[in-house]
Scaffold this active site. Structure first.
Site, short mmCIF file in Angstrom:
data_model
loop_
_atom_site.label_atom_id
_atom_site.label_comp_id
_atom_site.label_asym_id
_atom_site.label_seq_id
_atom_site.Cartn_x
_atom_site.Cartn_y
_atom_site.Cartn_z
N GLU A 144 48.48 -13.00 -20.86
CA GLU A 144 49.67 -13.69 -19.93
C GLU A 144 50.78 -13.07 -20.25
OE1 GLU A 144 50.89 -18.25 -19.21
OE2 GLU A 144 49.63 -18.00 -20.85
N LYS A 181 50.07 -18.49 -11.63
CA LYS A 181 49.51 -19.46 -12.35
C LYS A 181 49.39 -20.60 -11.67
CE LYS A 181 50.07 -20.91 -17.06
NZ LYS A 181 50.80 -20.88 -18.26
N CYS A 208 45.99 -18.85 -18.26
CA CYS A 208 46.00 -20.02 -19.27
C CYS A 208 45.76 -21.51 -18.91
CB CYS A 208 47.28 -19.78 -20.04
SG CYS A 208 47.37 -20.53 -21.49
N LEU A 219 66.02 -18.78 -54.91
CA LEU A 219 64.81 -18.94 -55.81
C LEU A 219 65.24 -20.06 -57.00
CD1 LEU A 219 63.15 -15.37 -56.52
CD2 LEU A 219 62.65 -17.20 -54.66
N GLU A 261 60.78 -32.89 -45.83
CA GLU A 261 62.52 -32.78 -46.25
C GLU A 261 63.34 -33.23 -44.98
OE1 GLU A 261 62.62 -30.22 -50.44
OE2 GLU A 261 63.23 -29.16 -48.41
N LYS A 312 70.94 -33.54 -38.59
CA LYS A 312 70.76 -32.18 -39.29
C LYS A 312 69.56 -31.48 -38.74
CE LYS A 312 71.82 -34.48 -43.95
NZ LYS A 312 71.36 -34.84 -45.24
#
Length: 584
Positions: free
Chosen positions: A44, A126, A162, A332, A437, A553
């Site tokens: 598609e 479609k 689809c 890290l 989180e 946030k």
């Protein structure tokens, strides 16, 4: 029975790169032709990339797509492939007014076309337009009202796009009414967990409803938050699987099919759902009988953890490559989140293109500093240590911060440092936040939320641990060094922003939290339903309050690979200013 060698090319394409996508179509058509294909199909909107979003509203882009389609048809013929019908998806526009939809002539269409002998011999749009989850196709497109049928080597082949399979009615029953011997559905179909099982059952069911062999060709690769897993499937009219392509792998499925001959009295006119059969005859004469050689094969399925991990790798690799970045930068901490992100990045881009920075503060434990260094040693990524203590002390002397402000300052200093290195050296920053989180707002704005991409943005914390264990186990099975230090997996999660801090100081165990969040975030369950599922009412009220007040946030967090049925971003859209509360 006529025979047909079908080629299904599950390839990656890039939104807006019409020239590059056309080049890929030519390349894979050439490959298919070299394998003796009689009919070739691509996914598609492969010519424009998917999803094009508001590019569909730009008449200049629609015109460019149409021009590129005609140029592609001519080029295929020039290169000697003109006799092979090629099915491609692209962006088109309606040629007629649709007053019942309030749309003028020229409205965009999610379209497909058949290219043959240098011409666009058949166009179709479609029919069923999805308008849920990440899909906004009612915003952009008008639906098609035909059942396209192309006759190839004496076989009638119906075509769909689809969602025409995912919704009842429309082109599937119309295919049966038209008496087609093969239905080809071209798809983008973004990945989410367990969708491969749902997809297989859907294809089986639709083949039985259509009363013919069904070939489902899907896209592979990534586009912003979406990742595509391929998994092209061919089933016979009884729903039995004939061939199945690998997941997360670009390539071509070629197989020989015995199909019923086109009827001399093939139906015409309007059939199911008001669809009008649009039939184009390309070749009546069947292929001379030959001994079938290609079966398409059946690729083994990935287990659940490998499947999710593969999606995260493909998503990050596509985002970096398609946006012109070759290297990434990660802070890290020695914890599990940054460790998993680093492992994904090394697998996606190669450890030589991954840069890690340890930024210890006075609260960073020796074991966390050691775990970050050990991760770098195991993976071979580039590593440096830049303490933030001097900068932190300068801010504290100037501002005298305490409590949460003091904790967040450390995170923001790290974010500032990462962005400074990114600006100086050119790597994009990866944000290590996970879905747990982000849900409850435990991600410092302009701190650990900085970055261009969040690879585990849609991964709950419990799944983070599971994927880390899977990745280490997979390495051991291959005789390799497990990339993630065992201590990063075993130790209690902690932001290490104050003495002896652990996540469970302010959050329930992640096993409990994630199950609760899945009900509220992924399934849109209300407070009463969640309590009825066995969760403590006070915990439910507190958690829902955290989720509701953190919307601002999440809006500012970078994009990240979607793996769930409802990820933060395009899937889940709530107002920031919102006084409705499920909790007391």
């Amino acid at each position: 029975m006529p025979q047909l060698r079908l080629a299904l090319n599950q390839i990656d394409s890039t939104v807006g790169d019409l020239a590059g996508n056309a080049e890929a179509i030519v390349h894979w058509t050439r490959h298919s032709a070299e394998q003796g294909a009689h009919l070739v199909a691509f996914p598609e909107m492969v010519l424009t990339g998917y999803p094009v979003e508001d590019l569909a509203l730009r008449s200049s882009f629609v015109a460019a797509s149409r021009d590129a389609l005609r140029a592609l048809a001519a080029r295929l013929a020039d290169e000697g492939f003109g006799e092979i019908p090629v099915v491609v998806g692209y962006l088109d526009r309606s040629e007629k007014a649709l007053p019942r939809l309030g749309r003028p002539a020229g409205s965009p269409e999610n379209a497909g076309a058949v290219l043959h002998r240098g011409e666009v011999v058949l166009r179709f749009a479609k029919h069923h337009l999805p308008n849920y989850g990440v899909f906004d196709e009612y915003r952009y497109f008008v639906p098609g009202d035909t059942l396209p049928v192309v006759r190839v080597r004496g076989v009638d082949v119906a075509l769909a796009i689809c969602e025409d399979l995912w919704q009842d009615g429309g082109r599937v029953p119309a295919t049966r009414s038209a008496g087609a011997g093969l239905l080809i559905s071209v798809n983008a179909s973004p990945y989410e967990r367990n969708k491969d099982d749902t997809r297989l059952e859907l294809v089986r069911k639709r083949a039985q409803e259509a009363g013919c062999t069904l070939a489902y060709v899907a896209m592979m690769g990534g586009q912003d938050e979406l990742v595509f897993d391929g998994d092209s499937i061919v089933v016979d009219r009884d729903g039995e699987v004939i061939a199945r392509a690998p997941q997360f792998s670009e390539g071509s499925v070629l197989l020989d099919l015995d199909l019923p001959a086109a009827r001399a009295d093939a139906p015409t006119g309007v059939v199911d759902d008001g669809l009008r059969i649009e039939r184009v005859v390309l070749s009546e004469e069947p292929v001379p009988s030959y001994e079938p050689q290609l079966t398409g094969g059946y690729a083994d399925r990935l287990d659940d953890d490998e499947e999710v991990y593969s999606a995260l790798v493909v998503g990050l690799r596509a985002y970096a490559a398609k946006n012109g970045f070759s290297s990434v930068l990660i802070g890290l901490s020695g914890g599990i989140d940054s460790a998993l992100v680093a492992a994904i990045a090394c697998d996606a881009l190669g450890p030589q293109n991954v840069y890690g920075v340890s930024m210890p503060s006075k609260y960073s434990s020796d074991h966390s500093k050691g775990d970050a260094a050990e991760l770098a040693r195991r993976t071979g990524l580039n590593f440096r240590i830049v303490p933030i203590a001097p900068m932190f002390d300068a801010y504290m002397d100037a501002l005298g911060l305490t409590g949460l402000a003091e904790e967040n300052l450390q995170s923001r200093l790290r974010g500032t440092m990462l962005m400074a290195i990114s600006n100086q050296e050119g790597q994009i920053v990866l944000a290590p936040g996970n879905k747990s989180e982000l849900a409850v707002g435990y991600s410092t704005l302009y701190g650990d939320s900085v970055g261009a991409y969040g690879p585990i943005k849609d991964v709950y914390k419990t799944t983070v641990f599971r994927l880390a264990r899977w990745r280490n186990r997979a390495a051991e099975e291959r005789g390799q060094v497990p990339p993630i230090p065992e201590n990063s997996i075993a130790k209690p999660p902690s932001a290490e922003l104050r003495p002896d801090q652990v996540d469970t100081d302010s959050l329930p165990d992640y096993d409990v939290l994630d199950r609760l969040l899945e009900l509220y975030v992924d399934r849109d369950q209300g407070r009463e339903a969640i309590v009825a599922a066995g969760f403590d009412p006070e915990l439910v009220a507190r958690t829902l309050r955290l989720v509701d007040t953190a919307e601002y946030k999440r809006r500012q967090y970078p994009p990240g690979t979607k793996i769930s049925a409802k990820g933060f971003g395009k899937d889940r859209r709530l107002p920031i200013t919102n006084r409705w509360r499920e909790h007391a």
